[in-house]
Design a protein around this motif. Structure first.
Motif, PDB file in Angstrom:
ATOM      1  N   GLN A 163       0.832  -1.201   0.000  1.00  0.00           N
ATOM      2  CA  GLN A 163       0.000   0.000   0.000  1.00  0.00           C
ATOM      3  C   GLN A 163       0.873   1.260   0.000  1.00  0.00           C
ATOM      4  O   GLN A 163       0.600   2.221  -0.731  1.00  0.00           O
ATOM      5  N   LEU A 164       1.912   1.275   0.824  1.00  0.00           N
ATOM      6  CA  LEU A 164       2.807   2.429   0.907  1.00  0.00           C
ATOM      7  C   LEU A 164       3.526   2.670  -0.416  1.00  0.00           C
ATOM      8  O   LEU A 164       3.577   3.803  -0.919  1.00  0.00           O
ATOM      9  N   ILE A 165       4.067   1.607  -1.004  1.00  0.00           N
ATOM     10  CA  ILE A 165       4.834   1.765  -2.245  1.00  0.00           C
ATOM     11  C   ILE A 165       3.911   2.130  -3.406  1.00  0.00           C
ATOM     12  O   ILE A 165       4.279   2.943  -4.273  1.00  0.00           O
ATOM     13  N   ASN A 166       2.710   1.562  -3.424  1.00  0.00           N
ATOM     14  CA  ASN A 166       1.755   1.957  -4.469  1.00  0.00           C
ATOM     15  C   ASN A 166       1.384   3.438  -4.345  1.00  0.00           C
ATOM     16  O   ASN A 166       1.248   4.137  -5.357  1.00  0.00           O
ATOM     17  N   PHE A 167       1.211   3.913  -3.118  1.00  0.00           N
ATOM     18  CA  PHE A 167       0.918   5.333  -2.906  1.00  0.00           C
ATOM     19  C   PHE A 167       2.072   6.193  -3.418  1.00  0.00           C
ATOM     20  O   PHE A 167       1.855   7.218  -4.093  1.00  0.00           O
ATOM     21  N   ALA A 168       3.293   5.774  -3.113  1.00  0.00           N
ATOM     22  CA  ALA A 168       4.465   6.515  -3.594  1.00  0.00           C
ATOM     23  C   ALA A 168       4.541   6.480  -5.120  1.00  0.00           C
ATOM     24  O   ALA A 168       4.868   7.492  -5.757  1.00  0.00           O
ATOM     25  N   ARG A 169       4.210   5.329  -5.709  1.00  0.00           N
ATOM     26  CA  ARG A 169       4.233   5.208  -7.175  1.00  0.00           C
ATOM     27  C   ARG A 169       3.235   6.177  -7.809  1.00  0.00           C
ATOM     28  O   ARG A 169       3.535   6.821  -8.825  1.00  0.00           O
ATOM     29  N   GLN A 170       2.067   6.276  -7.222  1.00  0.00           N
ATOM     30  CA  GLN A 170       1.027   7.154  -7.760  1.00  0.00           C
ATOM     31  C   GLN A 170       1.385   8.630  -7.627  1.00  0.00           C
ATOM     32  O   GLN A 170       0.865   9.468  -8.370  1.00  0.00           O
ATOM     33  N   ASN A 171       2.275   8.947  -6.685  1.00  0.00           N
ATOM     34  CA  ASN A 171       2.615  10.343  -6.424  1.00  0.00           C
ATOM     35  C   ASN A 171       4.045  10.685  -6.815  1.00  0.00           C
ATOM     36  O   ASN A 171       4.600  11.698  -6.359  1.00  0.00           O
ATOM     37  N   THR A 172       4.639   9.853  -7.667  1.00  0.00           N
ATOM     38  CA  THR A 172       5.998  10.089  -8.162  1.00  0.00           C
ATOM     39  C   THR A 172       6.010   9.842  -9.663  1.00  0.00           C
ATOM     40  O   THR A 172       5.429   8.861 -10.133  1.00  0.00           O
ATOM     41  N   LYS A 173       6.665  10.695 -10.392  1.00  0.00           N
ATOM     42  CA  LYS A 173       6.665  10.530 -11.843  1.00  0.00           C
ATOM     43  C   LYS A 173       7.472   9.309 -12.252  1.00  0.00           C
ATOM     44  O   LYS A 173       8.371   8.867 -11.541  1.00  0.00           O
TER      45      LYS A 173
END
Length: 300
Positions: A35-45
């Motif tokens: 969940q954390l890494i997916n959130f970071a993926r969605q908010n990082t180019k």
């Protein structure tokens, strides 16, 4: 994904534009980590997401949920662009939390940092998310998804489930079947003697070992999956051992796999290990275990 092992921090990539950096040990890469890494993926180019992790825990723990090779593969599946793996030694473990930020994290020049609320760093784990927020402009602290009892999912919780033999619950929180990787080594050949030759598994790392008992499992051999019945225990009926072994009977598989590296996936704990009154009783019970295992995976 580019994997970079860091020992003296001279290999830190300083030129990643708009780097989003996720921090953590990520033992097991469980559903909270995902969940954390997916959130970071969605908010990082695209092309700018990095995960900063460690090749071994910074504190003494009892067993791991995953080896470094599986952690790398899990990050690859999560579409991480860079995986930075710190090779932990005594010097790194004794680094103060201030020095860790100044000489390591600041060098990355991240535009965003992502971590869980309990992320700690530096000597004696004195650094925390509050300090990160003081030192960096954008720090996103994501509470891991809760279980049905409103508890935070943690690697420690999953380890306790595995040690108690509750593989179904552990796998829910992991998000995947618990896996032990290792080499098949020679044992006492007791399984072959009674008609159920087993693969004796020597784990490749200090895994958390499930509670003694009989499990329904799957084995990956040369890229192919086979259903299997696995016993973790001390052979009380035949010749009691001083230390538990992990032995797997691979159903409908005839070839020798001594010396091979295999992956063993745990799905269900069927029963306790029992001392039977005779070898014939043991054989009859194993035959029953095999049939129950086939039915388990047929109807699953």
């Amino acid at each position: 994904m580019e994997v970079i092992f860091l020992k003296d921090f001279n290999d830190i990539k300083k030129d990643i534009e708009d780097l989003g950096l996720v921090l953590g040990f990520f033992d097991g890469v469980h559903v909270g980590h995902v969940q954390l890494i997916n959130f970071a993926r969605q908010n990082t180019k695209k092309g700018s997401l990095g995960v900063f992790t460690f090749d071994k825990p910074l504190k003494t723990i009892e067993g791991s949920l995953m080896n470094i090779e599986d952690k790398i593969e899990a990050m690859r599946r999560l579409d991480v662009d860079y995986l930075f793996v710190v090779q932990c030694d005594d010097n790194f473990k004794e680094m103060s939390y201030v020095k860790f930020v100044d000489t390591v994290l600041k060098v990355f020049n991240p535009s965003k940092i992502f971590c869980g609320p309990d992320f700690k760093f530096g000597y004696e784990a004195k650094g925390d998310v509050n300090y990160l927020k003081q030192r960096f402009g954008q720090v996103y602290v994501l509470n891991y998804v809760n279980d049905h009892n409103e508890n935070k999912i943690s690697s420690t919780q999953i380890k306790e489930l595995i040690k108690s033999g509750d593989m179904k619950e552990a796998n829910i929180y992991l998000g995947h079947p618990y896996k032990i990787h290792g080499a098949v080594v020679h044992g006492l050949n007791n399984g072959e003697i009674i008609g159920f030759p087993t693969a004796n598994l020597l784990p490749s790392t200090d895994y958390v070992i499930p509670k003694n008992g009989v499990y329904f499992t799957k084995v990956k051999i040369n890229g192919e999956l086979y259903i299997s019945v696995t016993n973790i225990g001390t052979h009380p009926t035949i010749e009691k051992l001083n230390q538990a072994t992990i032995e797997t009977f691979v159903i409908d598989y005839k070839d020798s796999i001594y010396g091979e590296n295999i992956d063993l996936y745990f799905y269900n704990r069927e029963r306790d290990e029992v001392k039977f009154n005779s070898i014939d009783e043991l054989k009859a019970k194993i035959e029953e275990d095999v049939e129950n295992c086939k039915n388990y995976f047929f109807f699953k």
